[in-house]
Design an enzyme around this catalytic site. Structure first.
Site, PDB file in Angstrom:
ATOM      1  N   ARG A  49       0.756  -0.972   0.331  1.00 40.54           N
ATOM      2  CA  ARG A  49      -0.270  -0.582   0.347  1.00 40.54           C
ATOM      3  C   ARG A  49       0.944   0.864   0.221  1.00 40.54           C
ATOM      4  NH1 ARG A  49      -2.442  -0.980   4.414  1.00 40.54           N
ATOM      5  NH2 ARG A  49      -1.963   0.461   5.200  1.00 40.54           N
ATOM      6  N   LYS A  99      -4.399   9.748 -18.166  1.00 40.47           N
ATOM      7  CA  LYS A  99      -4.589  10.561 -19.184  1.00 40.47           C
ATOM      8  C   LYS A  99      -3.251  11.144 -20.473  1.00 40.47           C
ATOM      9  CE  LYS A  99      -8.289  13.160 -17.692  1.00 40.47           C
ATOM     10  NZ  LYS A  99      -8.432  12.393 -16.593  1.00 40.47           N
ATOM     11  N   ASP A 122      -1.698  21.799 -11.456  1.00 38.37           N
ATOM     12  CA  ASP A 122      -1.735  20.995 -12.289  1.00 38.37           C
ATOM     13  C   ASP A 122      -1.340  21.117 -13.481  1.00 38.37           C
ATOM     14  OD1 ASP A 122      -3.279  18.614 -13.579  1.00 38.37           O
ATOM     15  OD2 ASP A 122      -5.253  19.026 -12.395  1.00 38.37           O
ATOM     16  N   TYR A 149     -10.868  21.021 -12.863  1.00 37.98           N
ATOM     17  CA  TYR A 149     -12.013  20.229 -12.919  1.00 37.98           C
ATOM     18  C   TYR A 149     -13.313  20.450 -12.022  1.00 37.98           C
ATOM     19  CZ  TYR A 149     -12.919  15.247 -13.368  1.00 37.98           C
ATOM     20  OH  TYR A 149     -13.665  14.200 -13.509  1.00 37.98           O
TER      21      TYR A 149
END
Length: 396
Positions: free
Chosen positions: A60, A210, A185, A113
């Site tokens: 993890r 993306k 971003d 976004y």
């Protein structure tokens, strides 16, 4: 090769951090499919757990396949370190949960976004963190929004969905002068076209779903920055706030994707430039927003920050929303979908798709018109993309 870190972008994306001779000559890095790791002593386990030595304890927190991807992405962005996550939103939330606490404020650009906007406007408030929205195209507005409780500023550039540009150096200088972090971003530009850290930012985020992945077949995120911040995000935001670990197989796919990142982004950008020029000259189009056009808003910023315009084009039609619906239904090659950066050309209507979480009042206040369309220009033969778009526009 010991000199790989000094090589060019594409060379580092393909070779950095891995020597096939260390893995029985395997040209592709191995995929580590394990959830846990053994140690030869309890002392070794404790040293790794406390960060006193390198190693792995549990999947993890970190995996060798992830670690190679993190090293390559950090190199491409010019960062000290990186951490990868299960999605772009996981990258954002892990960063915010690690670096902010109850009572803090964060100044956010008014155009981000849609799901990120929901996190800032609704999600963070549940934990006592307040987001203050400002127009980041006006640095003075950012300065005015900063208060005594502000801990960071956050923005996208080019921004989703209308590609507005923010001056990274100007905003970062304001934040640095107040002792604040600048979080950018960089999903739309990728490190091929823009490296925010070189302009003064502290932390760079990506939806690796993306362009970094590049094939529309995975979900992933990444955070790049200084070692101290990345350590905090990994050990807090990733390990116990979100648990949003990137799977080793997905990390393997992103590693494969970034090997062709530079070539793909160049092709996306060149095709998008041609699309923007077609739109600019068509009678049905009211306005075009593309950083690669010399007369686009913020063109001076684009020249300083971007090496090309990128693969996205936003535009408005003279017939508004009704014309937009007609166009979307008329296209044969371009597909209606919310994502971007895929080999396929994708088109969407932000007001009813990616930015439906903005209220109608917020969309009007922030300049997100009902007739705005966003086109992610793919890797198909450019003439075919142009012909498809032209036949759809001619129907209007």
């Amino acid at each position: 090769m010991s000199d790989i870190p000094q090589h060019g972008f594409a060379t580092r994306a393909i070779h950095l951090g891995y020597d096939p001779l260390d893995e029985q000559g395997a040209l592709s890095p191995p995929l580590y499919l394990t959830s846990t790791y053994t140690q030869d002593s309890i002392e070794a386990f404790d040293q790794i757990r406390l960060g006193e030595r390198q190693g792995y304890v549990y999947g993890r927190t970190r995996n060798p396949t992830q670690a190679l991807l993190e090293a390559r992405l950090a190199s491409l962005e010019g960062a000290e370190a990186g951490v990868v996550t299960a999605s772009g939103m996981a990258a954002i939330s892990a960063t915010l949960f690690s670096l902010l606490q109850s009572g803090d404020e964060i100044v956010v650009d008014q155009i981000v976004y849609g799901t990120a906007f929901t996190l800032f406007a609704q999600g963070l408030t549940r934990f006592g963190v307040r987001a203050v929205f400002a127009d980041f195209t006006r640095p003075e507005a950012v300065a005015a929004a900063i208060g005594p409780k502000t801990r960071a500023v956050y923005f996208e550039t080019p921004a989703n969905p209308n590609l507005r540009l923010v001056d990274i150096a100007a905003v970062s200088a304001i934040a640095r002068g107040k002792g604040l972090l600048t979080i950018v971003d960089n999903t739309f530009a990728t490190p091929v076209l823009q490296r925010p850290l070189a302009h003064g930012a502290d932390i760079v985020l990506h939806s690796a779903t993306k362009y970094l992945g590049g094939h529309g077949d995975l979900l992933a995120g990444a955070v790049l920055g200084r070692q101290e911040h990345i350590d905090a995000i990994r050990l807090q935001g990733l390990r116990y706030f979100t648990g949003a670990t990137l799977s080793p197989f997905t990390a393997f796919l992103v590693l494969r994707g970034i090997k062709t990142l530079e070539l793909r982004v160049q092709r996306h950008s060149e095709s998008a430039r041609q699309v923007a020029q077609l739109l600019r000259g068509h009678a049905a189009v009211a306005d075009v927003f593309y950083p690669g056009l010399p007369d686009t808003p913020g063109a001076d910023i684009a020249r300083r920050q971007l090496s090309a315009g990128g693969g996205l084009v936003a535009f408005e039609l003279k017939g508004g929303l009704a014309a937009g619906r007609t166009l979307l239904d008329s296209l044969k090659l371009a597909r209606i979908a919310v994502s971007l950066g895929d080999p396929e050309t994708l088109i969407q209507h932000p007001a009813s798709m990616t930015h439906a979480s903005y209220s109608a009042e917020d969309r009007e206040r922030y300049g997100l018109s009902e007739g705005l369309l966003r086109l992610s220009v793919g890797l198909e033969t450019p003439e075919d993309i142009l012909a498809d778009l032209k036949q759809g526009l001619d129907r209007l």
